[in-house]
Structures are given as C-alpha cells and as structure tokens.
Design a protein around this motif. Structure first.
Motif, PDB file in Angstrom:
ATOM      1  N   HIS A 152      -2.220   8.536   4.458  1.00 12.66           N
ATOM      2  CA  HIS A 152      -1.047   7.499   3.816  1.00 12.66           C
ATOM      3  C   HIS A 152      -1.002   6.707   4.967  1.00 12.66           C
ATOM      4  O   HIS A 152      -0.695   7.179   6.181  1.00 12.66           O
ATOM      5  CB  HIS A 152      -0.044   8.379   3.319  1.00 12.66           C
ATOM      6  CG  HIS A 152       0.998   7.472   2.554  1.00 12.66           C
ATOM      7  ND1 HIS A 152       1.911   6.596   3.334  1.00 12.66           N
ATOM      8  CD2 HIS A 152       1.331   7.149   1.453  1.00 12.66           C
ATOM      9  CE1 HIS A 152       2.629   5.730   2.314  1.00 12.66           C
ATOM     10  NE2 HIS A 152       2.337   6.011   1.239  1.00 12.66           N
ATOM     11  N   GLU A 188      -3.907   1.009  -0.783  1.00 13.15           N
ATOM     12  CA  GLU A 188      -2.418   0.615  -0.651  1.00 13.15           C
ATOM     13  C   GLU A 188      -2.259  -0.521   0.480  1.00 13.15           C
ATOM     14  O   GLU A 188      -2.236   0.132   1.617  1.00 13.15           O
ATOM     15  CB  GLU A 188      -1.804   1.892  -0.205  1.00 13.15           C
ATOM     16  CG  GLU A 188      -1.667   2.902  -1.593  1.00 13.15           C
ATOM     17  CD  GLU A 188      -0.547   3.991  -1.429  1.00 13.15           C
ATOM     18  OE1 GLU A 188       0.257   3.874  -2.292  1.00 13.15           O
ATOM     19  OE2 GLU A 188      -0.286   4.587  -0.283  1.00 13.15           O
ATOM     20  N   GLY A 228       6.905  -0.143  -0.472  1.00 13.98           N
ATOM     21  CA  GLY A 228       8.412   0.141  -0.426  1.00 13.98           C
ATOM     22  C   GLY A 228       9.011  -1.271  -0.088  1.00 13.98           C
ATOM     23  O   GLY A 228      10.301  -1.385   0.165  1.00 13.98           O
ATOM     24  N   SER A 253       4.546  -0.697  -4.330  1.00 14.19           N
ATOM     25  CA  SER A 253       5.593  -1.283  -5.228  1.00 14.19           C
ATOM     26  C   SER A 253       5.406  -1.122  -6.675  1.00 14.19           C
ATOM     27  O   SER A 253       5.771  -2.331  -7.313  1.00 14.19           O
ATOM     28  CB  SER A 253       5.904  -2.576  -4.707  1.00 14.19           C
ATOM     29  OG  SER A 253       6.837  -2.725  -3.352  1.00 14.19           O
TER      30      SER A 253
END
Ligand code: PGA
Length: 246
Positions: free
Chosen positions: A91, A161, A167, A204
């Motif tokens: 991540h 991502e 975020g 998001s």
C-alpha cells in the motif's frame, strides 16, 4: 461479479468493531458483489468469526520474513493459522511512510503465496510522477518487481491506487482510470503472463462516485479506505455498482 475491498488502516477500537459488525449484518447485500475487509491484525479472528460468511476478512500488511529477529512483525505463516484469506501488500502508505521497497514487497507477495494468503498488490503513481508523465513507467516497475518470480498457478489481485487520490477527495477521471487499468492488465499479460487478473481502482471512492469511477468493464471493483469505516456506506458502494449494466 464486482469486488469491493475495504481498508480500515489504523482505525476502529473494539467497541467500534462490535458496532460495525452489527451494522454490517443489518445490510442486505447485492448478490453479484464480493466484499472483503482488510482489518487491523487484532480484529482478524473476531471479524472472521462474525462476518466471514458475508465478507472476506484479511489484513493490511505482512512480514517479508518467515520468522526470527524482526521485532513487531507478523508472518504470513502466523496469519494463515488464523484463516487470513488475503493481505494488502505495498500500500502506498507502507511504501511512503515505512519506506518499503519493491524488493521487500516482492518478498511479502512470495510469503503470502507460500502460506495460502492471497496478496492484493497496491500500485500507483505520485502527483509528481503523474505530472512528469511517468505513470505508466512507475506502474510497470512496481508490477514487474513486485510480482517477480511468482508461481504462475497462483491468484492475486492488483489495486491501482494513484497516491495523490488516496484520502484527498481527488480522483482521476473515469477515462484515466480505464486507461491505467487497461495498462496494468497489459503488463500483467505481457510481462507476468497472467490473464484475467482482477484489478481494482482505489482512491477516494465513495457511494456517490462509485458508479461513475468504476463504470468501465475493465475495472473489476474498488479498494476503499475512508468510506469503508462506515458499514452502510461500504455496502452501498457495492450496491451502486451492482446496478451498473454491462
Ligand atoms: P481512500 O483510501 O478511499 O480513503 O482514499 C484508499 C486506500 O488507501 O486504499
């Protein structure tokens, strides 16, 4: 089938977890959506016991080593004893805040495979890399290094991502998501020799934008951070997607 995975990150106390389980159980789930949640290690067992019939339960990180002098680490073997079905690997928060390298991420992926845990490899470019036109180069490097030497028979998931979308409330356009996910699949086919891999978009995603962002047929679902902390919102993302006609 669409795949909606959540990532709780370092959130939720035990009482939050109890409330979440109750709320999740109240929701009616769409039949053609597969849900999964990456939870903090401490809640793996409880979440598995209470929710695994409705939602696959996994973790957010795994050690690159098997055992030994690695204070604070949790190995894939330990996790497999607790029926952990998947782990996020690489991540962007791990890459950036914990300085994980592609080589370590590759070790983690291999440890997952050795222990029957499905890795969800996260890849994505930073804002600067995007602005410099390096997105595809970054994706290719992260995919080929992260998946180097994997057994061809094993299944895994990739989450695309963009770091700048995580975020922040910012998202790429649906067209950009489609283009980059198509590219990820091309690299998987040509360089890793894997066809038909599930590739998610993350960054998001919420119930309002899910349908638009995940509409393209090459986008197999989403990896959701903030909006996965609320059971209803999380389930609603899948419900909104399930309405997409192909
Ligand atoms: P976000 O996080 O949905 O809160 O942007 C996504 C992620 O970190 O996987």
């Amino acid at each position: 089938m669409k795949y909606i995975f959540g990532n709780w990150k370092e959130n939720n106390t035990l009482s939050d977890v109890n409330a979440y389980i109750k709320e999740f159980k109240k929701q009616s789930l769409p039949t053609d959506v597969h849900y999964g949640l990456a939870v903090p290690y401490l809640y793996l067992q409880k979440m598995n016991k209470k929710l695994s019939k409705k939602c696959e339960i996994g973790v957010q990180n795994v050690s690159f080593s098997e055992k030994g002098e690695y204070t604070g680490e949790i190995s894939a073997k330990m996790l497999s004893d607790f029926f952990c079905s998947f782990s996020l690997v690489g991540h962007s928060e791990r890459r950036q805040k914990f300085k994980e390298t592609n080589e370590e991420i590759n070790q983690k992926v291999l440890k997952c495979f050795e222990n029957g845990i499905m890795p969800i490899l996260c890849v994505g470019e930073t804002k600067q890399e995007k602005d410099e036109g390096k997105t595809k180069k970054v994706l290719k490097t992260q995919l080929t290094k992260g998946l180097s030497g994997i057994p061809l028979s094993k299944q895994f998931i990739v989450a695309y991502e963009p770091v700048w979308a995580i975020g922040t409330g910012l998202t790429p356009t649906p067209k950009e998501i489609e283009e980059n996910i198509k590219y990820v699949k091309k690299v998987l086919e040509e360089n890793i020799k894997k066809i038909g891999i599930t590739v998610l978009y993350g960054g998001s995603v919420n119930p309002q934008n899910a349908k638009e962002l995940l509409n393209a047929s090459c986008v197999d679902g989403a990896l959701v951070g903030g909006a996965s902390l609320n059971a209803k919102k999380f389930v609603d993302i899948g419900k909104n997607l399930a309405n997409v006609r192909r």
